[in-house]
Design an enzyme around this catalytic site. Structure first.
Site, PDB file in Angstrom:
ATOM      1  N   CYS A 239      43.101  61.969  59.943  1.00  0.00           N
ATOM      2  CA  CYS A 239      42.878  60.363  60.194  1.00  0.00           C
ATOM      3  C   CYS A 239      43.724  59.330  59.905  1.00  0.00           C
ATOM      4  O   CYS A 239      43.562  58.268  60.375  1.00  0.00           O
ATOM      5  CB  CYS A 239      41.397  60.078  59.541  1.00  0.00           C
ATOM      6  N   HIS A 318      51.179  60.406  49.317  1.00  0.00           N
ATOM      7  CA  HIS A 318      50.990  62.124  49.675  1.00  0.00           C
ATOM      8  C   HIS A 318      50.581  62.800  48.381  1.00  0.00           C
ATOM      9  O   HIS A 318      51.376  62.873  47.644  1.00  0.00           O
ATOM     10  CB  HIS A 318      52.198  62.478  50.634  1.00  0.00           C
ATOM     11  N   HIS A 402      40.070  40.315  53.897  1.00  0.00           N
ATOM     12  CA  HIS A 402      39.292  41.314  54.943  1.00  0.00           C
ATOM     13  C   HIS A 402      39.877  42.724  54.477  1.00  0.00           C
ATOM     14  O   HIS A 402      40.911  43.037  54.336  1.00  0.00           O
ATOM     15  CB  HIS A 402      39.725  41.108  56.531  1.00  0.00           C
ATOM     16  N   HIS A 406      38.632  53.296  56.512  1.00  0.00           N
ATOM     17  CA  HIS A 406      38.553  54.251  57.512  1.00  0.00           C
ATOM     18  C   HIS A 406      36.928  54.719  57.326  1.00  0.00           C
ATOM     19  O   HIS A 406      36.587  55.076  56.377  1.00  0.00           O
ATOM     20  CB  HIS A 406      39.391  55.417  57.118  1.00  0.00           C
ATOM     21  N   ASN A 439      33.060  58.059  63.962  1.00  0.00           N
ATOM     22  CA  ASN A 439      34.353  58.451  63.231  1.00  0.00           C
ATOM     23  C   ASN A 439      35.290  58.716  64.355  1.00  0.00           C
ATOM     24  O   ASN A 439      35.268  59.934  65.020  1.00  0.00           O
ATOM     25  CB  ASN A 439      34.320  59.461  62.415  1.00  0.00           C
TER      26      ASN A 439
END
Length: 514
Positions: A239, A318, A402, A406, A439
């Site tokens: 995602c 990562h 703001h 996700h 989602n």
């Protein structure tokens, strides 16, 4: 005497049910606010006394002193010319070495037809009629839907909703993807007026649906893009792939002058609806819905005036070197050889660690000096002096107006809200996007940004932080600054026809009848 002492002790002893000292709490609040402004404006505060001293000294000079100073500083023509040439050369090198600015001209989010709406009742009816799931797993899916934070209007492909057994095939998957991608790009080109042949860079991301020819090749074919286009197709990146695509486009725009970059983020539901009975894989059926977004970036200075945002930072983290992080979200076969995406119980802990690493790197780039000093002080005290204190969590509300987080699910939003100490108002776009659209994978962040615009909250100079999580495990960020105040009346927006109905109060449990 004894009674007098007892009364005195009672007066000195704090009451258990007494009200808190509101004056003290308010005073501490303003102490911290004053500290923030003091540190943030320390340079200006130091310059004021220096300027006063300089002006005081200059006021004591006579006319003869001024002429003497001019004689001392006077240059000959050759020296002046060499200084000018050196200045021009240095300025040229500086300007050429600076990274090109990247502007977001506009973006578009796909909104399916009302007939594609997949309410909880329709979803449970589909799951029951398919005959693929046990009674226990049907109850499990119903429980997940009721607690997911997803409302009754998320979208799904109609063929899949009608008959998942027969219509889960390559042809229907292509049909869904073309509908989403073409719908988003058509709207974007209509908004911007950019011709397809003017686009020099194309980045398409879809994690699980990666056919041949690629989705990027499909876009090139559909819009007859030029033959020397830099085309990329990203797969298997979860995602967070939407922000990875933005970061890749940003890097390409640094070496391609006067270029447009088209970024397309989507996912495919048709081919990735799980038909087995492994509960760790059934979660994706309940949470993911149909959606996509198209974003147009530019490095042309002439596009600055009409662009909405400027990309300030893009940061990728990562955690794949850690086995637990690497395995927490994975596509695999279950015991009956049915393919699905398995979500580990360690997902929230892994996401929290990835977020911590990401914000530790991003913080020095965006936080005011006052917050950086507090964070550094607690870190030094904890690491060097072994003091048992909690690490200081910087107040990112001082850096951003703001937040686009996700919308992976209610649990993800709750965890980020708690860790970053965000308010309900700041979390509203993420929660409303989850409730209205579900989602939609890598395109979620753009539905959230569209919500801000539809509510008229974007003002010139506002900074927006986009945060995305993805398999691997990754946490990625992008920071945008608004170049103008967005007037919702002038924008075509997926929220446009129903924004007045939001926000809504999403109950913790939404009973589903079917």
């Amino acid at each position: 005497m004894a009674n007098e002492k007892e009364q005195q002790n009672l007066q000195n002893e704090p009451r258990k049910n007494s009200l808190p000292n509101f004056f003290l709490s308010v005073r501490l609040k303003y102490v911290k606010l004053g500290y923030h402004y003091l540190i943030s404006n320390a340079l200006y505060l130091l310059l004021v006394p220096l300027l006063v001293v300089l002006l005081t000294h200059l006021s004591t000079l006579t006319v003869d002193d001024v002429f003497q100073l001019w004689d001392d500083l006077r240059f000959n023509l050759v020296t002046l010319l060499l200084c000018f040439v050196s200045l021009v050369f240095t300025a040229t090198i500086f300007l050429m070495s600076r990274p090109r600015k990247v502007y977001l001209v506009n973006f578009a989010c796909y909104k399916a037809a009302p007939s594609n709406m997949c309410s909880g009742g329709r979803f449970m009816k589909l799951s029951t009629q398919s005959g693929l799931f046990t009674e226990e797993n049907l109850s499990f899916q119903k429980k997940i839907l009721e607690r997911s934070g997803i409302g009754p209007k998320g979208y799904g492909p109609n063929p899949l909703m009608d008959n998942p057994v027969e219509n889960q095939n390559m042809a229907e998957a292509w049909k869904e993807t073309r509908e989403v991608i073409v719908g988003a790009i058509d709207e974007l080109l209509d908004k911007t007026g950019v011709r397809p042949r003017d686009i020099g860079i194309l980045v398409v991301n879809s994690s699980l649906f990666n056919p041949t020819p690629s989705l990027s090749a499909m876009v090139v074919n559909r819009y007859k893009l030029r033959s020397n286009i830099l085309s990329y197709n990203l797969g298997g990146m979860g995602c967070s792939a939407g922000l990875i695509s933005i970061d890749l486009a940003k890097a390409l725009l640094q070496v391609q002058p006067n270029s447009y970059a088209l970024v397309v983020s989507t996912e495919n539901i048709t081919m990735n609806w799980y038909t087995g009975n492994d509960r760790t894989m059934l979660l994706t059926n309940c949470l993911f819905r149909m959606g996509g977004a198209a974003i147009l970036l530019s490095n042309r200075w002439s596009d600055r005036r009409r662009s909405k945002y400027e990309l300030l930072y893009s940061l990728r983290t990562h955690k794949g070197a850690d086995d637990k992080s690497y395995n927490c979200v994975s596509q695999q076969e279950d015991d009956s050889k049915r393919i699905g995406v398995k979500i580990s119980k360690e997902l929230m802990a892994v996401a929290g660690e990835a977020l911590k690493t990401n914000i530790t790197t991003l913080g020095p780039l965006v936080l005011p000096m006052s917050e950086q000093l507090l964070f550094s002080a607690t870190l030094i005290a904890k690491k060097m002096f072994k003091m048992k204190i909690k690490p200081y969590i910087p107040d990112f509300k001082l850096a951003f107006e703001h937040f686009c987080i996700h919308a992976g699910g209610r649990a993800v939003l709750d965890e980020v809200e708690k860790n970053l100490k965000l308010t309900e108002w700041l979390m509203e776009p993420s929660r409303m996007t989850l409730y209205r659209f579900g989602n939609t994978s890598s395109s979620c962040l753009w539905y959230e940004l569209a919500y801000f615009e539809a509510k008229g909250r974007i003002r010139k100079g506002d900074r927006t932080w986009q945060i995305a999580f993805g398999s691997g495990f990754k946490c990625n960020s992008a920071v945008w600054r608004a170049l103008k105040t967005i007037n919702p009346a002038n924008e075509k927006n997926p929220w446009m026809d129903e924004i007045d109905d939001f926000p809504v109060e999403v109950p913790k449990i939404c009973p589903i009848n079917f």
